[in-house]
Design a protein around this motif. Structure first.
Motif, PDB file in Angstrom:
ATOM      1  N   THR A   1      -1.546  11.903   2.708  1.00 11.60           N
ATOM      2  CA  THR A   1      -0.696  10.913   2.052  1.00 11.60           C
ATOM      3  C   THR A   1       0.355  10.390   3.020  1.00 11.60           C
ATOM      4  O   THR A   1       0.566   9.172   3.133  1.00 11.60           O
ATOM      5  CB  THR A   1      -0.020  11.526   0.814  1.00 11.60           C
ATOM      6  OG1 THR A   1      -1.024  11.938  -0.127  1.00 11.60           O
ATOM      7  CG2 THR A   1       0.911  10.530   0.150  1.00 11.60           C
ATOM      8  N   MET A   2       0.994  11.288   3.730  1.00 12.85           N
ATOM      9  CA  MET A   2       2.047  10.871   4.653  1.00 12.85           C
ATOM     10  C   MET A   2       1.471  10.176   5.887  1.00 12.85           C
ATOM     11  O   MET A   2       2.064   9.238   6.421  1.00 12.85           O
ATOM     12  CB  MET A   2       2.886  12.087   5.061  1.00 12.85           C
ATOM     13  CG  MET A   2       3.662  12.673   3.915  1.00 12.85           C
ATOM     14  SD  MET A   2       4.720  11.404   3.107  1.00 12.85           S
ATOM     15  CE  MET A   2       4.936  12.116   1.483  1.00 12.85           C
ATOM     16  N   ALA A   3       0.303  10.624   6.335  1.00 10.66           N
ATOM     17  CA  ALA A   3      -0.312  10.000   7.512  1.00 10.66           C
ATOM     18  C   ALA A   3      -0.714   8.565   7.207  1.00 10.66           C
ATOM     19  O   ALA A   3      -0.478   7.646   8.008  1.00 10.66           O
ATOM     20  CB  ALA A   3      -1.521  10.818   7.957  1.00 10.66           C
ATOM     21  N   ILE A   4      -1.329   8.339   6.041  1.00 12.74           N
ATOM     22  CA  ILE A   4      -1.704   6.983   5.654  1.00 12.74           C
ATOM     23  C   ILE A   4      -0.466   6.131   5.414  1.00 12.74           C
ATOM     24  O   ILE A   4      -0.421   4.948   5.777  1.00 12.74           O
ATOM     25  CB  ILE A   4      -2.600   7.016   4.403  1.00 12.74           C
ATOM     26  CG1 ILE A   4      -3.967   7.599   4.754  1.00 12.74           C
ATOM     27  CG2 ILE A   4      -2.762   5.626   3.800  1.00 12.74           C
ATOM     28  CD1 ILE A   4      -4.885   7.793   3.578  1.00 12.74           C
ATOM     29  N   ALA A   5       0.551   6.730   4.826  1.00 10.38           N
ATOM     30  CA  ALA A   5       1.802   6.008   4.598  1.00 10.38           C
ATOM     31  C   ALA A   5       2.389   5.521   5.922  1.00 10.38           C
ATOM     32  O   ALA A   5       2.866   4.381   6.015  1.00 10.38           O
ATOM     33  CB  ALA A   5       2.796   6.902   3.862  1.00 10.38           C
ATOM     34  N   ARG A   6       2.361   6.353   6.950  1.00  6.90           N
ATOM     35  CA  ARG A   6       2.914   5.957   8.258  1.00  6.90           C
ATOM     36  C   ARG A   6       2.151   4.773   8.837  1.00  6.90           C
ATOM     37  O   ARG A   6       2.752   3.811   9.332  1.00  6.90           O
ATOM     38  CB  ARG A   6       2.882   7.138   9.227  1.00  6.90           C
ATOM     39  CG  ARG A   6       3.972   8.155   9.017  1.00  6.90           C
ATOM     40  CD  ARG A   6       4.049   9.120  10.178  1.00  6.90           C
ATOM     41  NE  ARG A   6       2.854   9.946  10.283  1.00  6.90           N
ATOM     42  CZ  ARG A   6       2.699  11.116   9.683  1.00  6.90           C
ATOM     43  NH1 ARG A   6       3.666  11.596   8.907  1.00  6.90           N
ATOM     44  NH2 ARG A   6       1.588  11.809   9.821  1.00  6.90           N
ATOM     45  N   GLU A   7       0.818   4.836   8.796  1.00  6.12           N
ATOM     46  CA  GLU A   7       0.018   3.756   9.384  1.00  6.12           C
ATOM     47  C   GLU A   7       0.160   2.464   8.587  1.00  6.12           C
ATOM     48  O   GLU A   7       0.239   1.374   9.166  1.00  6.12           O
ATOM     49  CB  GLU A   7      -1.452   4.176   9.455  1.00  6.12           C
ATOM     50  CG  GLU A   7      -1.715   5.382  10.343  1.00  6.12           C
ATOM     51  CD  GLU A   7      -1.180   5.205  11.748  1.00  6.12           C
ATOM     52  OE1 GLU A   7      -1.349   4.102  12.317  1.00  6.12           O
ATOM     53  OE2 GLU A   7      -0.573   6.151  12.283  1.00  6.12           O
ATOM     54  N   ALA A   8       0.181   2.571   7.268  1.00 11.18           N
ATOM     55  CA  ALA A   8       0.345   1.382   6.430  1.00 11.18           C
ATOM     56  C   ALA A   8       1.733   0.774   6.629  1.00 11.18           C
ATOM     57  O   ALA A   8       1.893  -0.454   6.647  1.00 11.18           O
ATOM     58  CB  ALA A   8       0.127   1.737   4.958  1.00 11.18           C
ATOM     59  N   TRP A   9       2.730   1.639   6.790  1.00 13.38           N
ATOM     60  CA  TRP A   9       4.101   1.156   6.992  1.00 13.38           C
ATOM     61  C   TRP A   9       4.230   0.416   8.325  1.00 13.38           C
ATOM     62  O   TRP A   9       4.915  -0.603   8.409  1.00 13.38           O
ATOM     63  CB  TRP A   9       5.072   2.324   6.929  1.00 13.38           C
ATOM     64  CG  TRP A   9       6.509   1.909   6.925  1.00 13.38           C
ATOM     65  CD1 TRP A   9       7.424   2.063   7.915  1.00 13.38           C
ATOM     66  CD2 TRP A   9       7.205   1.245   5.858  1.00 13.38           C
ATOM     67  NE1 TRP A   9       8.638   1.557   7.540  1.00 13.38           N
ATOM     68  CE2 TRP A   9       8.535   1.045   6.281  1.00 13.38           C
ATOM     69  CE3 TRP A   9       6.816   0.815   4.586  1.00 13.38           C
ATOM     70  CZ2 TRP A   9       9.492   0.419   5.480  1.00 13.38           C
ATOM     71  CZ3 TRP A   9       7.766   0.189   3.791  1.00 13.38           C
ATOM     72  CH2 TRP A   9       9.083  -0.009   4.242  1.00 13.38           C
ATOM     73  N   LYS A  10       3.561   0.916   9.351  1.00 15.45           N
ATOM     74  CA  LYS A  10       3.570   0.215  10.644  1.00 15.45           C
ATOM     75  C   LYS A  10       3.013  -1.197  10.490  1.00 15.45           C
ATOM     76  O   LYS A  10       3.579  -2.168  11.009  1.00 15.45           O
ATOM     77  CB  LYS A  10       2.723   0.984  11.665  1.00 15.45           C
ATOM     78  CG  LYS A  10       3.311   2.291  12.146  1.00 15.45           C
ATOM     79  CD  LYS A  10       2.348   2.962  13.130  1.00 15.45           C
ATOM     80  CE  LYS A  10       2.798   4.364  13.482  1.00 15.45           C
ATOM     81  NZ  LYS A  10       1.810   5.052  14.361  1.00 15.45           N
ATOM     82  N   LEU A  11       1.900  -1.310   9.781  1.00 20.77           N
ATOM     83  CA  LEU A  11       1.292  -2.618   9.572  1.00 20.77           C
ATOM     84  C   LEU A  11       2.200  -3.503   8.731  1.00 20.77           C
ATOM     85  O   LEU A  11       2.350  -4.707   9.016  1.00 20.77           O
ATOM     86  CB  LEU A  11      -0.072  -2.462   8.891  1.00 20.77           C
ATOM     87  CG  LEU A  11      -0.857  -3.746   8.629  1.00 20.77           C
ATOM     88  CD1 LEU A  11      -1.090  -4.521   9.927  1.00 20.77           C
ATOM     89  CD2 LEU A  11      -2.188  -3.432   7.956  1.00 20.77           C
ATOM     90  N   PHE A  12       2.808  -2.936   7.713  1.00 22.92           N
ATOM     91  CA  PHE A  12       3.740  -3.687   6.876  1.00 22.92           C
ATOM     92  C   PHE A  12       4.877  -4.270   7.710  1.00 22.92           C
ATOM     93  O   PHE A  12       5.228  -5.448   7.579  1.00 22.92           O
ATOM     94  CB  PHE A  12       4.287  -2.775   5.778  1.00 22.92           C
ATOM     95  CG  PHE A  12       5.453  -3.349   5.024  1.00 22.92           C
ATOM     96  CD1 PHE A  12       5.250  -4.317   4.049  1.00 22.92           C
ATOM     97  CD2 PHE A  12       6.750  -2.939   5.288  1.00 22.92           C
ATOM     98  CE1 PHE A  12       6.330  -4.857   3.355  1.00 22.92           C
ATOM     99  CE2 PHE A  12       7.828  -3.469   4.608  1.00 22.92           C
ATOM    100  CZ  PHE A  12       7.623  -4.440   3.629  1.00 22.92           C
TER     101      PHE A  12
END
Length: 621
Positions: A383-394
Motif C-alpha cells: 500500500t505504501m509502496a504504490i502510494a509513493r509511486e502514484a504520488w510521484k506521478l501526481f
C-alpha cells in the motif's frame, strides 16, 4: 494469584531478519538472494520474498480504524459493497424492463447509458424502480449532462426520494481528449458549476467523474492509473474552488470509476493507497469536515486482459479482480461479462457476472469483514509502496500545470500508449502470461463464428465500425493485451489450409518430451495443427513420417548435446520440403546456423514475432 497461561510462541526464541535471510541463502546454495527471490514490479519498486513486523513498524496508517481519516482502511464501518450491472438495451423501455428484472436477482446498483437526456427518458428508465433503495448511475454525452441532471433531480424531488437517493451522472468532458487526443469544446468549469448547483437538492448525487477505468482498460500500470486519477480529481478541486465553490461542495460530488487488473495484491493495495492519498489531497484544500475527504469508488473488472480464445478463462480473471476490490473496501463493483470482447453480452454471461459477486458475499462472506488485509506485513508495505509511486506521478502532473494541461499536451495519453506497448511486448515474449492465449492454448478451438462485432478491427466490443476512423497516435490505445495473438489465430482460421507442425522427437527421453510440450504450446498460439509423436530411432524415420502426414513445419525435439549431430542430419534429409525448427538454444547454435538452419525456438525468443514470420511463410502460399 491467577496462574499465568502458557503462550506457545514463548517457547521459541525470536529469530531476526538477518537469521532468516542467512537460512534462505544457505538453502539457495550460493545463488544470489536478490536476483533469485526479489522481483521488480512494473510499478517501480522491489518486492521481497518475506515481510516482518519491523517492515510496518513506522507506518502511521496502522493507527486508524475503518471509517476514520485518512480512510486507508475504508470509508465505512462495514464492507457491504453494491453490486452493479450495466444495462445494455436498445430503447429506454427495454432498459427499464431489464433493470427491473435484474433487481429481482440480487443487483442493487444500476448503470444506464442515456442518449436522450429528457425528463421523459428519465421517467421511462426509472418507472417502477425504488430510487430510495437502488443506486442509479447514468452515463451520457458530456454536453447532455446538465439537462440529464435537471431531469433526474426533478424526478427525485417529485417522487420524494431526493434525500435518500444514491447515484451518479458520469460527467466526463475529458473523455474526448483521452480517446481521440482532441479537447472538449465548451466551458468545463461553467458546466461543472451548473451541475453542482442543479444537484444541490440531492446530496447523494455525484456529478463529477474521474474515469480512470479508461486508463486501466488501455493498459496503464497500476501506479499510473492511481496517479492520474488523483491528478484528475485534483483538477476538479482546483478549477472549481478557484471558481468560487467550497472544497466540500466539490469533493462530495466526485465519483472515481476505477479499473481492476489481475494483479491481485497490487490492486487490493491500490484502492487502500488511493483513499489515503485522496484524503490528504482534499485536506490540503481546507474542508470544513474531513468527511468530504472520503473517496467514493466504483470498480470495474478489466477489459484489457480479456481474451476471445478460451474465453471462459476470463471468468477466473474477473473473479480474482472482483475479490481484490471487495477486500479493498470499494463502494460498488461491476464484473465485466466474460464474452464482452467478441459480442454483446447475453443473458447467460450477465447472469454469471452477477453471480461472481454473489459468491463472494453469500458463500465467502467477504462483505462481513472490514479491511481484512489491514495489518498484513505484505499488503501494508505494498500500500505504501504504490502510494509513493502514484504520488510521484501526481506531483509530476501538478508541476506541469495539472491534469487538463497534461491532456492538452498529450503526455497522459503518450505515457499510457508507452505502457500499453510495453505490456504488449511482455505478452509477446511471455513475460506477462495470458492463459489460453500466449501459453497453453486450446489448439483445436476456433473463434471466427462467435465474433459478432466483426466490423471492429480489434474485436474489442466497441460500437464503432473500425478503429482506423479514430485519430491515430493521439488518444489512448484500444487494443487488448491478447489482440495480437488473436489476430494470428484468426488469420490461420481464415486461411485455405491450416498449417501442420510435426514434432520429430528423438534421443534423450526427458528432453524430447519437454521440448515437444514447449513447441506444442508455442505453435499452438497461432492455431496450427500439432502432430506429436512418441519418438523415432532415426531422423530419417521422423522426416518420412512428417512428410507422410503432410507437415508444413518439422520441429526437432531432443537434447542440446545431441543437436550437434541430429540437427544437420535432419536438415539435410528434409531438404527444404518443409520448414525446419530446432527446439532449444544449444551451444552449437552458431555452427548449425552456418549450415543453413535458421529457426530456433526457446524461452528467450519473441513468440509473437516468430509466429508472425511463420504465418507469412505458411498461410496461402
Amino acid at each position: 494469584m491467577a496462574e499465568k497461561k502458557e503462550r506457545l510462541f514463548d517457547q521459541f526464541p525470536p529469530v531476526s531478519t538477518a537469521e532468516w535471510k542467512a537460512k534462505v541463502e544457505a538453502d539457495l546454495k550460493g545463488a544470489p538472494f536478490d536476483k533469485k527471490l526479489v522481483w521488480r514490479t512494473n510499478e517501480g519498486f522491489n518486492v521481497q520474498p518475506m515481510y516482518r513486523a519491523e517492515d510496518i513498524a513506522d507506518l502511521k496508517s496502522l493507527d486508524s480504524k475503518p471509517g476514520e481519516f485518512p480512510f486507508v482502511r475504508g470509508t465505512r464501518n462495514d464492507n457491504d459493497w453494491l453490486s452493479r450491472q450495466e444495462i445494455i438495451a436498445d430503447t429506454p423501455a427495454e432498459a427499464n424492463e431489464k433493470a427491473r428484472e435484474v433487481l429481482t436477482k440480487g443487483i442493487n446498483s444500476l448503470g444506464f447509458k442515456v442518449a436522450d437526456p429528457s425528463a421523459e427518458t428519465v421517467a421511462i428508465l426509472l418507472e417502477g424502480i425504488d430510487t430510495a433503495a437502488v443506486e442509479i448511475n447514468f452515463s451520457c454525452c458530456p454536453k447532455s449532462a446538465p439537462a440529464l441532471a435537471k431531469a433526474l433531480v426533478d424526478y427525485l424531488v417529485a417522487h420524494g426520494t431526493a434525500d435518500s437517493f444514491r447515484g451518479s451522472i458520469d460527467f466526463n468532458p475529458f473523455r474526448r481528449s483521452l480517446k481521440h487526443g482532441t479537447p472538449f469544446q465548451g466551458d468545463i468549469t461553467a458546466m461543472a458549476k451548473e451541475l453542482i448547483a442543479t444537484a444541490a437538492p440531492v446530496a447523494g448525487l455525484k456529478v463529477l467523474a474521474v474515469d480512470s477505468v479508461m486508463l486501466s482498460n488501455a493498459g496503464a500500470y497500476i501506479y499510473q492509473e492511481l496517479g492520474y486519477a488523483l491528478a484528475w480529481g485534483a483538477q476538479w478541486l482546483t478549477s472549481l474552488t478557484d471558481a468560487g465553490l467550497t472544497v466540500d461542495e466539490v469533493a462530495k460530488r466526485i465519483k472515481f470509476n476505477m479499473g481492476i487488473s489481475s494483479n491481485y495484491f497490487m490492486e487490493l493495495a491500490k484502492f487502500r493507497a488511493g483513499r489515503m492519498l485522496w484524503a490528504e489531497i482534499v485536506k490540503l484544500y481546507g474542508p470544513e469536515c474531513l468527511c468530504s475527504a472520503k473517496m467514493a469508488v466504483h470498480a470495474s473488472t478489466s477489459r484489457f486482459n480479456q481474451t476471445i480464445f478460451d474465453a471462459h478463462v476470463n471468468l477466473l480473471r474477473s473473479q480474482t479482480e472482483c475479490m481484490s476490490a471487495a477486500l479493498a473496501g470499494v463502494d460498488s463493483i461491476t464484473v465485466t461479462p466474460f464474452d464482452a470482447p467478441y459480442k454483446r453480452p447475453d443473458e447467460f454471461s450477465e447472469r454469471i457476472a452477477r453471480n461472481q459477486q454473489f459468491l463472494l458475499k453469500e458463500e465467502s462472506h467477504l462483505d462481513k469483514v472490514v479491511d481484512p488485509a489491514g495489518g498484513s506485513y505484505y499488503v501494508e508495505t505494498l500500500t505504501m509502496a504504490i502510494a509513493r509511486e502514484a504520488w510521484k506521478l501526481f506531483l509530476e502532473v501538478e508541476e506541469k500545470g495539472g491534469f487538463e494541461a497534461c491532456l492538452a499536451d498529450n503526455s497522459v495519453q503518450g505515457a499510457i500508449r508507452e505502457a500499453s506497448a510495453k505490456r504488449h511486448t511482455d505478452v509477446a515474449r511471455r513475460k506477462e502470461i495470458l492463459l489460453g492465449t500466449n501459453q497453453y492454448p486450446n489448439i483445436n478451438e476456433t473463434a471466427t463464428a462467435k465474433i459478432e462485432n466483426i466490423g471492429c478491427a480489434n474485436a474489442c466490443g466497441c460500437n464503432h465500425a473500425h478503429h482506423d476512423e479514430e485519430p491515430q497516435g493521439q488518444g489512448l490505445p484500444t487494443t487488448r493485451a491478447a489482440s495480437d495473438f488473436e489476430a494470428l489465430r484468426l488469420a490461420t482460421e481464415a486461411a485455405s489450409k491450416r498449417p501442420k507442425v510435426f514434432m520429430l522427437t528423438i534421443g534423450n527421453l526427458a528432453m524430447r518430451l519437454a521440448r515437444a510440450q514447449f513447441s506444442t504450446n508455442f505453435f499452438g498460439c497461432a492455431g496450427y495443427e500439432i502432430i506429436d509423436n512418441l519418438g523415432f530411432d532415426t531422423v530419417e524415420q521422423g522426416i518420412d513420417a512428417a512428410l507422410e502426414k503432410g507437415a508444413d513445419v518439422v520441429v526437432l525435439c531432443s537434447s542440446d548435446d545431441e543437436y550437434a549431430t541430429l540437427a544437420p542430419e535432419a536438415f539435410k534429409y528434409l531438404d527444404g520440403r518443409a520448414e525446419f525448427v530446432v527446439a532449444g538454444a544449444p551451444a552449437c547454435t552458431e555452427e548449425l546456423q552456418a549450415q543453413g538452419i535458421k529457426d530456433f525456438i526457446h524461452v528467450r525468443v519473441n513468440v509473437l514475432d516468430t509466429l508472425r514470420d511463420f504465418n507469412s511463410r505458411l498461410l496461402d502460399k
